[in-house]
Design an enzyme around this catalytic site. Sequence first.
Site, PDB file in Angstrom:
ATOM      1  CG  HIS A 259      -2.282 -16.704   1.080  1.00 37.32           C
ATOM      2  ND1 HIS A 259      -2.573 -16.813  -0.257  1.00 37.32           N
ATOM      3  CD2 HIS A 259      -2.588 -15.426   1.418  1.00 37.32           C
ATOM      4  CE1 HIS A 259      -3.012 -15.647  -0.703  1.00 37.32           C
ATOM      5  NE2 HIS A 259      -3.040 -14.802   0.287  1.00 37.32           N
TER       6      HIS A 259
ATOM      7  CG  PHE B 212      -5.913  -9.122  11.369  1.00 35.22           C
ATOM      8  CD1 PHE B 212      -4.554  -9.360  11.281  1.00 35.22           C
ATOM      9  CD2 PHE B 212      -6.696  -9.265  10.216  1.00 35.22           C
ATOM     10  CE1 PHE B 212      -3.966  -9.711  10.077  1.00 35.22           C
ATOM     11  CE2 PHE B 212      -6.103  -9.615   8.994  1.00 35.22           C
ATOM     12  CZ  PHE B 212      -4.724  -9.839   8.931  1.00 35.22           C
TER      13      PHE B 212
ATOM     14  CG  ASN C 138       2.337 -14.272  -6.717  1.00 38.20           C
ATOM     15  OD1 ASN C 138       3.229 -13.497  -7.063  1.00 38.20           O
ATOM     16  ND2 ASN C 138       1.058 -13.984  -6.810  1.00 38.20           N
TER      17      ASN C 138
ATOM     18  CE  LYS D 267      -7.578 -14.000  -2.504  1.00 36.98           C
ATOM     19  NZ  LYS D 267      -7.053 -13.416  -3.728  1.00 36.98           N
TER      20      LYS D 267
ATOM     21  CG  ASP E 243      -8.475  -4.871   5.425  1.00 38.16           C
ATOM     22  OD1 ASP E 243      -7.336  -4.390   5.595  1.00 38.16           O
ATOM     23  OD2 ASP E 243      -8.707  -5.784   4.624  1.00 38.16           O
TER      24      ASP E 243
ATOM     25  CE1 TYR F 107      -3.120  -2.978   0.248  1.00 31.94           C
ATOM     26  CE2 TYR F 107      -3.318  -2.645   2.616  1.00 31.94           C
ATOM     27  CZ  TYR F 107      -3.651  -3.342   1.468  1.00 31.94           C
ATOM     28  OH  TYR F 107      -4.530  -4.399   1.547  1.00 31.94           O
TER      29      TYR F 107
ATOM     30  N   GLY G 180      -9.319  -1.708  11.907  1.00 33.40           N
ATOM     31  CA  GLY G 180      -8.420  -2.230  12.932  1.00 33.40           C
ATOM     32  C   GLY G 180      -7.276  -3.020  12.336  1.00 33.40           C
TER      33      GLY G 180
END
Length: 346
Positions: A256, A238, A303, A253, A211, A148, A236
């Site tokens: 992972h 987590f 990936n 997801k 999130d 981000y 928040g």
Amino acid sequence: MSSTEDLDYPQIILQYNNGFLVSKVMFTACELGVFDLLLESGDPLSLDVIAARLGTSTTGMERLLDACVGLKLLAVELTQEGALYRNTEISNIYLTKSSPKSQYHIMMYYSNTVYLCWHYLTDAVREGRNQYERAFGISSKDPFGAMYRSEEEMLKFLAGQNSVWGICGRDVLAAFDLSPFTRIYDLGGGGGALARECVSLYPNCTVTIYDLPKVVQVAKERFVPPEEPRIAFHEGDFFKDSIPEADLYILSKILHDWDDDKCGQLLAKVHKACRPGGGVLLVESLLKEDRSGPVETQLYSMNMLVQTEGKERTPAEYSTLLAAAGFREVQVKRTGKIYDAILGRK
Ligand SMILES: C[S@@+](CC[C@H](N)C(=O)[O-])C[C@H]1O[C@@H](n2cnc3c(N)ncnc32)[C@H](O)[C@@H]1O
């Protein structure tokens, strides 16, 4: 074909050698808007018209269109006026921006961001860690801080993550009957596409997207329609902040992205917050127990290596993580699509 002929003509090596060329042709045709233009036009179009409307050279576009024909992403028809190109059915459904099953956004993320990390795959394998420093010159300690790094990158990531649920959201949510769970938290729910599938499949539930604050803001403003009363939001972290009580926690997801230690910490926190009788639904792409496939999941695990702190796991590995956190009655359902589901109960 005999095994000797196989060795003389190593089709498989040729195919793998050219694999990234294939991806880049498809990504480029998507990015330039070839499939969108042909869908909007309704009629087959000539090279000159396509190049003019998309503002490209005819030299480059001719080769791109021909390669797309070879890859069966476009069809060509020779007429008196010359060659006319049109979309195949698959391109209309998966490669145009406006289709509900569009994979456009994930392809753009792969092409413009993930691809740059994969350039350093050899370094990732040598070092066993993600490649943000080499690819983008930013610290790799906080993978989501790196992902981000700008509002634009975050939007591209979230739109990309949303894409997959148009094709397999129903399958993972219907793998188990989730109707007894009415208060659901989607931890790391991102752009909310799975939450939207969930309230559509189970109309009596409410789903709270939990999130990071800036992700929740974007999900509210850009991805989840304000008239959807069954979706709520919670800002928040987590790992650091509290997780409210709920009947079911979806972690799609999420595990992972993290190593076993962090997964253990998160699952223990989820178990503590969970209402007795409630559960946790893991949505992940599952490796076979002997790790011999599926090849898509093996590639996704690579990936994860170049981009995160995590990896793809086997059902036994997820079951061990769940059991260590206190969850019981763990059930695994393979959906036959890219993502599978695991349910654990408290
Ligand atoms: C790989 S994405 C999956 C998004 C979504 N669950 C899906 O399946 O499409 C991981 C998500 O976890 C979120 N996330 C990462 N670290 C987090 C944290 N510490 N607290 C809350 N959410 C976090 C990210 O913002 C992102 O939305």
